[in-house]
Design an enzyme around this catalytic site. Structure first.
Site, PDB file in Angstrom:
ATOM      1  N   ASP A 200       0.819  -1.209   0.000  1.00 33.08           N
ATOM      2  CA  ASP A 200       0.000   0.000   0.000  1.00 33.08           C
ATOM      3  C   ASP A 200       0.856   1.263   0.000  1.00 33.08           C
ATOM      4  O   ASP A 200       0.526   2.254  -0.654  1.00 33.08           O
ATOM      5  CB  ASP A 200      -0.926   0.008   1.221  1.00 33.08           C
ATOM      6  CG  ASP A 200      -2.138  -0.892   1.023  1.00 33.08           C
ATOM      7  OD1 ASP A 200      -2.228  -1.530  -0.043  1.00 33.08           O
ATOM      8  OD2 ASP A 200      -2.973  -0.969   1.933  1.00 33.08           O
TER       9      ASP A 200
ATOM     10  N   ASN B  48      -4.061   9.279   0.982  1.00 34.60           N
ATOM     11  CA  ASN B  48      -4.455   8.775   2.299  1.00 34.60           C
ATOM     12  C   ASN B  48      -4.785   9.900   3.277  1.00 34.60           C
ATOM     13  O   ASN B  48      -5.914  10.017   3.742  1.00 34.60           O
ATOM     14  CB  ASN B  48      -3.336   7.911   2.893  1.00 34.60           C
ATOM     15  CG  ASN B  48      -3.718   6.452   2.976  1.00 34.60           C
ATOM     16  OD1 ASN B  48      -4.686   6.013   2.374  1.00 34.60           O
ATOM     17  ND2 ASN B  48      -2.934   5.682   3.722  1.00 34.60           N
TER      18      ASN B  48
ATOM     19  N   GLY C  65      -5.886   3.857   7.717  1.00 42.95           N
ATOM     20  CA  GLY C  65      -4.463   4.014   7.968  1.00 42.95           C
ATOM     21  C   GLY C  65      -4.172   4.616   9.335  1.00 42.95           C
ATOM     22  O   GLY C  65      -4.618   4.134  10.371  1.00 42.95           O
TER      23      GLY C  65
END
EC number: 2.7.1.23
Length: 287
Positions: free
Chosen positions: A68, A142, A184
């Site tokens: 990722d 993110n 995350g």
């Protein structure tokens, strides 16, 4: 798809064994394939991870080998080309890189046969201002994290939504995340999980020094502003803004970062009929 470009995290595929296996398979089936080994340490700041100028104009798909983190960094570099990304995970189970190295060939067959779906993921744009002047601007898939520069130091953050004062935090930092980023850093700080196909902005305080501070979810039309407040005894405090845990911009008391939905987004290729909930369930069972 006929033309592919491979971005490889050479730390996870040191001898490029998986990389060449993929390249050879594609070429054996009459497809073109170009390999770019990541060169993050030697780019002189011209790009985050991938030299997009080396990607041929006729590329249909970017295959990202690593995890990722590799895909996040590559996504920021290729965003202007709007190329779809297919992540192959060479590490632990990820949310973005859905293909493991043991299912590479079937995945490549799907790509070559145009049998896949594309998910569009929203991104954030952050603009850092010093004395009212734009200091730097960057994007994130993110999250954007505004935090202290020194250890063992609590920073006061003043927060605004659409230029209206919201609140102030005494905390280690503030995480502004996309739905993609909700699994995350924000999750580890106690934030909620948001489906990646949603379009909204999540604010999560990082180690706040209060018992009644919670994450807040905003519309994707909202503009979030975070200002670095004064330090102890009204001294100048130092902090920084980090974009996807990669690029950092130093900030001091009085500096502001304005965060809003980016006009750019990231296209993620989905091959497996694995839902976000199934991936989430497996991730939680493995933790």
């Amino acid at each position: 798809m006929n033309c592919f470009y491979i971005i490889t995290n050479s730390v996870k595929d040191k001898e490029l064994l998986v990389t060449h296996k993929i390249s050879n398979y594609l070429k054996e089936h009459g497809k073109s394939c170009v390999i770019q080994q990541s060169d993050h340490a030697n780019n002189n700041g011209s790009f985050h991870y991938t030299d997009v100028s080396q990607i041929p104009e006729n590329v249909d798909c970017v295959i990202v080998l690593g995890g990722d983190g590799t895909l996040l960094q590559a996504a920021r570099d290729v965003v202007d080309r709007q190329l779809p990304l297919c992540g192959i995970n060479l590490g632990t189970l990820g949310y973005l890189a859905e293909i493991d190295e043991y299912s590479v060939y079937p995945a490549l067959d799907h790509l070559m046969g145009d049998d896949y779906e594309i998910e569009r993921r929203m991104m954030l744009c952050g603009s850092v201002y010093h004395n009212g002047e734009l200091l730097e601007q960057d994007i994130a898939l993110n999250d954007i994290v505004i935090s202290r520069e020194r250890s063992l130091c609590v920073v006061k953050f003043h927060n605004y939504v659409n230029d209206e004062f919201l609140n102030s935090y005494n905390a280690d930092g503030i995480i502004i995340a996309t739905p993609t980023g909700s699994t995350g850093y924000s999750l580890s700080a106690g934030g909620p999980i948001i489906s990646p196909d949603a379009s909204m902005i999540l604010m999560t305080p990082l180690a706040p020094h209060t018992l009644n501070t919670r994450s807040i979810v905003f519309s994707d039309n909202d503009k979030i502003t975070v200002e670095i407040g004064p330090g102890r005894d009204e001294m100048i405090e130092r902090g920084m803004a980090a974009f996807d845990g990669d690029t950092t911009v130093p900030m001091v008391t009085g500096d502001r970062i304005v965060i809003e939905k980016s006009t750019k987004d990231t296209s993620i290729i989905k091959i497996n009929n694995v839902s976000f909930l199934e991936t989430l369930r497996k991730k939680m069972n493995n933790s």
